[in-house]
Design a protein around this motif. Structure first.
Motif, short mmCIF file in Angstrom:
data_model
loop_
_atom_site.label_atom_id
_atom_site.label_comp_id
_atom_site.label_asym_id
_atom_site.label_seq_id
_atom_site.Cartn_x
_atom_site.Cartn_y
_atom_site.Cartn_z
N GLY A 119 18.76 6.79 13.11
CA GLY A 119 17.70 5.86 12.76
C GLY A 119 17.24 6.07 11.32
O GLY A 119 17.07 7.20 10.87
N PHE A 120 17.05 4.97 10.60
CA PHE A 120 16.55 5.03 9.23
C PHE A 120 15.29 4.18 9.15
O PHE A 120 15.24 3.08 9.71
N ILE A 121 14.31 4.67 8.43
CA ILE A 121 13.09 3.90 8.18
C ILE A 121 12.96 3.76 6.68
O ILE A 121 12.93 4.75 5.95
N VAL A 122 12.91 2.54 6.20
CA VAL A 122 12.77 2.27 4.78
C VAL A 122 11.28 2.16 4.48
O VAL A 122 10.56 1.40 5.11
N ILE A 123 10.86 2.94 3.50
CA ILE A 123 9.44 2.95 3.14
C ILE A 123 9.21 1.97 2.00
O ILE A 123 9.96 1.95 1.02
N ASP A 124 8.19 1.21 2.14
CA ASP A 124 7.81 0.25 1.10
C ASP A 124 7.30 1.02 -0.11
O ASP A 124 6.43 1.88 0.02
N PRO A 125 7.81 0.73 -1.31
CA PRO A 125 7.36 1.47 -2.50
C PRO A 125 5.87 1.31 -2.76
O PRO A 125 5.21 2.25 -3.21
N ASP A 126 5.33 0.15 -2.46
CA ASP A 126 3.89 -0.06 -2.67
C ASP A 126 3.08 0.82 -1.71
O ASP A 126 2.05 1.36 -2.08
N ALA A 127 3.57 0.98 -0.49
CA ALA A 127 2.88 1.82 0.48
C ALA A 127 2.95 3.28 0.05
O ALA A 127 2.00 4.05 0.26
N ALA A 128 4.08 3.70 -0.55
CA ALA A 128 4.21 5.07 -1.02
C ALA A 128 3.21 5.37 -2.13
O ALA A 128 2.61 6.44 -2.18
N LYS A 129 3.03 4.41 -3.03
CA LYS A 129 2.05 4.59 -4.10
C LYS A 129 0.65 4.73 -3.53
O LYS A 129 -0.15 5.54 -3.99
N GLN A 130 0.35 3.94 -2.54
CA GLN A 130 -0.97 3.98 -1.94
C GLN A 130 -1.21 5.30 -1.22
O GLN A 130 -2.30 5.85 -1.26
N SER A 131 -0.19 5.85 -0.58
CA SER A 131 -0.37 7.13 0.12
C SER A 131 -0.56 8.26 -0.87
O SER A 131 -1.21 9.25 -0.57
N ARG A 132 0.02 8.12 -2.08
CA ARG A 132 -0.19 9.14 -3.09
C ARG A 132 -1.62 9.15 -3.58
O ARG A 132 -2.14 10.17 -3.99
N THR A 133 -2.27 7.98 -3.54
CA THR A 133 -3.65 7.91 -4.00
C THR A 133 -4.61 8.55 -3.01
O THR A 133 -5.72 8.90 -3.37
N ASP A 134 -4.18 8.68 -1.73
CA ASP A 134 -5.01 9.41 -0.77
C ASP A 134 -5.08 10.86 -1.24
O ASP A 134 -4.05 11.50 -1.47
N GLN A 135 -6.25 11.38 -1.36
CA GLN A 135 -6.43 12.69 -1.96
C GLN A 135 -6.05 13.79 -0.97
O GLN A 135 -6.81 14.11 -0.07
N GLY A 136 -4.89 14.35 -1.14
CA GLY A 136 -4.46 15.49 -0.38
C GLY A 136 -4.47 15.30 1.11
O GLY A 136 -4.97 16.15 1.85
N ALA A 137 -3.93 14.19 1.61
CA ALA A 137 -3.92 13.94 3.05
C ALA A 137 -3.14 15.03 3.78
O ALA A 137 -3.48 15.40 4.91
#
Length: 158
Positions: A119-137
């Protein structure tokens, strides 16, 4: 008497008598017209009163009839929409009865894979940027992340 007869047949006397008769006829016709007018006015007033009474007496039932007809048409429209929704739900239920459709939906929605598949899950690049903005999740405890998710979803509903 001869003077009287002469006066009776004189032109002036005849004109005076003719004028008096004409005036009497005009007066009589005017009083008849006035009497007729007053009768017509009374009749017209009575007719107007009867019509107004009928309008007032029938206004509420007619208003109720029109509103009830509108309500009936609304109910019929809602009934038709409900029937269409029932048909859609029956179709959906019939599709879910098919094992192939259920398996397809499970694989698609829950990301299940069959044994031997990768199984492969493709991550949306915009979602990855948003998760980086979460402070130290990743640095916080898991329950903090859960509560943050609940707060975000609650804020999205409002």
């Amino acid at each position: 008497m001869a003077v009287k007869d002469r006066d009776r047949f004189s032109t002036a006397t005849r004109l005076r008598v003719l004028g008096e008769q004409t005036a009497a006829r005009v007066y009589r016709s005017q009083t008849k017209r006035q009497a007729r007018r007053s009768r017509l006015t009374g009749r017209a007033a009575l007719l107007a009163l009867v019509l107004c009474t009928l309008v007032v007496a029938l206004a509420y039932p007619i208003r109720q009839y029109v509103s009830q007809r509108a309500e009936i048409s609304d109910q019929q429209r809602e009934q038709q929409q409900a029937r269409q929704r029932v048909e859609q739900l029956r179709d959906l239920k019939a599709r879910w009865q098919d094992d192939a459709y259920a398996q397809q939906q499970i694989r698609q929605r829950l990301h299940y894979v069959l044994p031997g598949e990768t199984g492969f899950i493709v991550i949306d690049p915009d979602a990855a940027k948003q998760s980086r903005t979460d402070q130290g999740a990743a640095d916080r405890p898991w329950y903090s992340n859960v509560w943050d998710g609940v707060d975000k979803s609650d804020a999205a509903d409002q």
